[in-house]
Write an enzyme that holds these catalytic residues in place. Structure first.
Site, mmCIF file in Angstrom:
data_model
loop_
_atom_site.group_PDB
_atom_site.id
_atom_site.type_symbol
_atom_site.label_atom_id
_atom_site.label_comp_id
_atom_site.label_asym_id
_atom_site.label_seq_id
_atom_site.Cartn_x
_atom_site.Cartn_y
_atom_site.Cartn_z
ATOM 1 C CE1 TYR A 97 -4.026 1.834 0.413
ATOM 2 C CE2 TYR A 97 -3.390 2.350 2.652
ATOM 3 C CZ TYR A 97 -4.240 2.519 1.591
ATOM 4 O OH TYR A 97 -5.298 3.363 1.720
ATOM 5 N NE ARG A 149 -6.827 12.094 -4.900
ATOM 6 C CZ ARG A 149 -6.793 11.090 -3.997
ATOM 7 N NH1 ARG A 149 -5.894 10.111 -4.077
ATOM 8 N NH2 ARG A 149 -7.676 11.043 -3.029
ATOM 9 C CE LYS A 167 -7.854 2.572 0.574
ATOM 10 N NZ LYS A 167 -8.081 3.990 0.373
ATOM 11 C CD GLU A 238 -9.304 4.623 -2.340
ATOM 12 O OE1 GLU A 238 -10.262 4.294 -1.616
ATOM 13 O OE2 GLU A 238 -8.383 5.342 -1.946
ATOM 14 C CG ASP A 239 -6.971 7.030 -5.009
ATOM 15 O OD1 ASP A 239 -7.437 7.515 -3.964
ATOM 16 O OD2 ASP A 239 -5.838 6.530 -5.058
ATOM 17 C CG ASP A 259 -11.213 4.642 2.260
ATOM 18 O OD1 ASP A 259 -11.819 4.580 3.342
ATOM 19 O OD2 ASP A 259 -9.969 4.618 2.179
ATOM 20 C CG ASP A 260 -9.758 8.675 -1.867
ATOM 21 O OD1 ASP A 260 -8.691 8.374 -1.329
ATOM 22 O OD2 ASP A 260 -10.169 8.159 -2.924
ATOM 23 C CG ASN A 403 -0.851 8.958 1.531
ATOM 24 O OD1 ASN A 403 -0.058 9.076 2.438
ATOM 25 N ND2 ASN A 403 -2.106 8.593 1.711
#
Ligand SMILES: NC(=O)C1=CN([C@@H]2O[C@H](COP(=O)(O)OP(=O)(O)OC[C@H]3O[C@@H](n4cnc5c(N)ncnc54)[C@H](OP(=O)(O)O)[C@@H]3O)[C@@H](O)[C@H]2O)C=CC1
Ligand SMILES: CC(=O)C(=O)O
Ligand SMILES: [Mg+2]
Length: 583
Positions: A97, A149, A167, A238-239, A259-260, A403
């Site tokens: 991760y 992203r 994930k 996600e992302d 989740d973000d 991150n």
């Protein structure tokens, strides 16, 4: 039975993934599977296999080589992979991760060796439901991204697949969601990354990213297809560069969360509650500057507003405790540009004509107790900024959350040195502990893996029809209470990551209770259980890689029992059982 052949049984499809060739298989199992003679003769314990894995890992010199070895291990012996990961979670999480997954995504098109997960392209629309039929397992949960992203690394197109894969491995390792119940999903809707589009090794469509309207059309079809195929599926976004339209559109009609926005909000609040206690400053006196007003920044601030409200502030009082800075400066209502919708709620109207000059000047003006970084700008919290925070506060709260590590607004060492060891710190990617003034200081990691596995498992077990705000908030509150006495005494903001399975049980229980309170649970029989009973129920449903034998099943147990004249049940006490249990 003859030494090297299967007894009178039909031919069997051998699978490397589920350990058919595993060196811990006993001779009886090898004969049953038809793999007798196809593996080295020794029957090995898990400890020996694990030792070999760790030695192999140590031989790899770069993080990306270690990442590749772990991909290989998962593909060739999934249960061994999860045993090794579970026993070395602190050391291995940074490899599967953030931060290593960031490098893996950047180089995905160069390092790809084997398929994992599903890819759905813009040209597949109209057929998404049929394509899902190609997936060989029943799915409990999917993580999906459009790659637009990836961490703080920008649009990486289908290279972003590393994120759902990574994930979901954590969903399994941390909350025991069965590996074959997870579906990594990457949407191939074009990419704005011109360099990738022109790279001969790129494995996605070489077209610009589709429009927001087209993406909505695609997602509408996909959400319907996923729930038609698997009616209880939990869908985690996600992302996405702009995650808000999908959250708004689907959160009440599907069991979905992002989740973000929501997971990050929850995990940061989980540590933030403990930081506020440790700061000694009453809630009403806190003020926060956020560098970065994107999906994660706003997601975190919205959950903190919930916390402030629970602590007695009105919503208006809570909202006015935030100052956001984006790439155009302080987010204000009178700045002259059209603010993205998600920024409007926190836009200031008390700027009195002052122009934003720098983060340092804003700190002088606001005098914050809290500094959050979700800007993707590595090093943005300079020595000067950190020293200002230290001057203003006995215990400044400094959370550089971008991150991977290269994008972190500061390192733990920089924060400790420039606040004389007084900061309350959490980062997105891991940093090593360090000594200061004769004491060992351990950085908090506001890692979403403290909450998303429990949110997912809670939604699966309660058969929730949607993931509500209360379920998300419950994950944060549960996390904040999950520290043990020693962790509290040592001033930690988050529990030891090595206790993640225990923590996930607490989070899962909180999420299920919130689903029950909101009436979105379909497993209504669980409402009757006490907390202790619910904990046992959760634990029983968690995948345990030490106790995997479904690949062999009753057929071989029976066979072994007959052959050996013993009760050959896999959980028995003879040598055969050890082999089965360690498949
Ligand atoms: N728990 C964790 O560790 C998590 C960490 N993250 C990390 O948070 C970061 C942000 O994610 P996300 O919010 O989704 O990304 P976005 O792209 O949505 O947001 C980035 C924000 O940073 C702003 N920004 C860019 N450059 C500057 C600058 N020079 N000065 C000030 N602000 C700037 C952008 O401004 P503008 O709006 O004007 O473009 C935008 O508001 C990522 O690095 C991600 O990896 C995310 C989720 C979880
Ligand atoms: C951790 C995470 O989800 C991110 O950085 O995007
Ligand atoms: Mg993310």
């Amino acid at each position: 039975m003859p030494a090297a052949t299967r007894p009178n049984l039909p031919p069997r499809q051998l699978s490397t993934t589920s350990g058919d060739y595993c060196s811990s298989n006993t001779p009886e199992i090898r004969k049953y599977l038809g793999t007798y003679g196809l593996t080295p003769p020794a029957v090995e314990s898990f400890e020996v296999q694990s030792q070999r894995c760790l030695r192999l890992l140590a031989m790899k010199t770069t993080p990306i080589e270690k990442f590749q070895y772990l991909v290989h291990l998962k593909a060739t012996n999934v249960h061994l992979f999860y045993r090794v990961l579970g026993e070395n979670i602190k050391e291995l999480t940074p490899l599967i991760y953030t931060p290593t997954v960031g490098e893996a995504c950047v180089r995905w098109h160069e390092i790809w060796t084997q398929p994992e997960g599903m890819y759905l392209s813009w040209s597949d629309r109209g057929h998404l439901r049929q394509i899902l039929d190609n997936w060989p397992h029943d799915v409990d949960i999917t993580v999906l991204t459009d790659g637009s992203r990836i961490l703080g690394l920008g649009d990486l197109g289908v290279n972003g697949m590393g994120i759902p894969v990574g994930k979901l491995a954590l969903y399994t390792a941390c909350a025991g969601i069965r590996p074959d119940g997870t579906l990594p999903l990457c949407l191939d809707l074009g990419t704005s990354n011109k360099a990738l589009r022109e790279d001969p090794l790129y494995m996605g469509s070489r077209t610009p990213k589709v429009t927001a309207e087209q993406e909505k059309e695609f997602l509408d079809e996909l959400m319907a297809a996923l729930t038609d195929k698997w009616p209880s599926i939990v869908i985690q976004f996600e992302d996405f560069k702009n995650p808000f339209p999908a959250i708004e559109r689907y959160q009440n009609n599907y069991t979905m969360f992002n989740d973000d926005v929501q997971g990050t909000g929850a995990v940061i609040v989980g540590g933030f509650i403990n930081a506020i206690k440790a700061s000694g400053v009453p809630v009403k006196d806190h003020k926060a500057i956020f560098l970065g007003a994107g999906s994660a920044g706003v997601g975190v601030a919205k959950q903190i507003v919930e916390f402030f409200k629970k602590e007695g502030l009105t919503e208006e009082e809570a909202r006015r405790k935030f100052w956001f800075v984006d790439s155009n400066g302080l987010v204000t209502q009178d700045r002259g540009d059209k603010l993205a919708e998600h920024k409007v709620y926190f836009a200031r109207d008390d700027n009195n004509g002052r122009q934003y000059q720098s983060l340092g000047r804003l700190i002088d003006y606001v005098q914050p107790t809290i500094l959050m970084g979700l800007s993707t700008i590595g090093g943005a919290f300079t020595k000067d900024i950190l020293q200002k925070m230290a001057k203003l506060n006995d215990r400044p709260i400094v959370f550089p959350l971008s991150n991977p590590s290269s994008k972190s607004e500061c390192t733990f060492e920089e924060a400790v040195i420039n606040t004389e060891g007084r900061c309350l710190f959490a980062s997105g990617s891991p940093f090593p502990a360090m000594e200061w003034d004769g004491k060992l200081l351990t950085p908090g990691q506001g890692n979403n893996m403290y909450v998303f596995p429990g949110i997912g498992l809670g939604a699966i077990i309660s058969k929730a029809v949607s993931v509500t705000q209360d379920m998300i908030y419950a994950s944060a509150e549960s996390l904040s209470t999950s520290l043990n006495k020693q962790e509290v005494a040592d001033g930690w903001l988050y529990p030891d990551i090595r206790r993640i399975r225990e923590v996930s049980v607490v989070v899962t229980r909180g999420v299920i209770r919130a689903a029950q309170k909101n009436g979105v649970d379909r497993a209504i029989e669980l409402r009757e259980l006490s907390d202790a009973q619910l904990d046992s129920y959760i634990k029983e449903r968690m995948y345990d890689p030490y106790n995997e034998r479904e690949n062999i099943g009753d057929e071989v147990n029976q066979l072994i029992a007959t052959a050996s004249g013993m009760n050959g049940h896999a959980n028995g006490v003879n040598g055969i059982s050890a082999g089965v249990a360690h498949l």
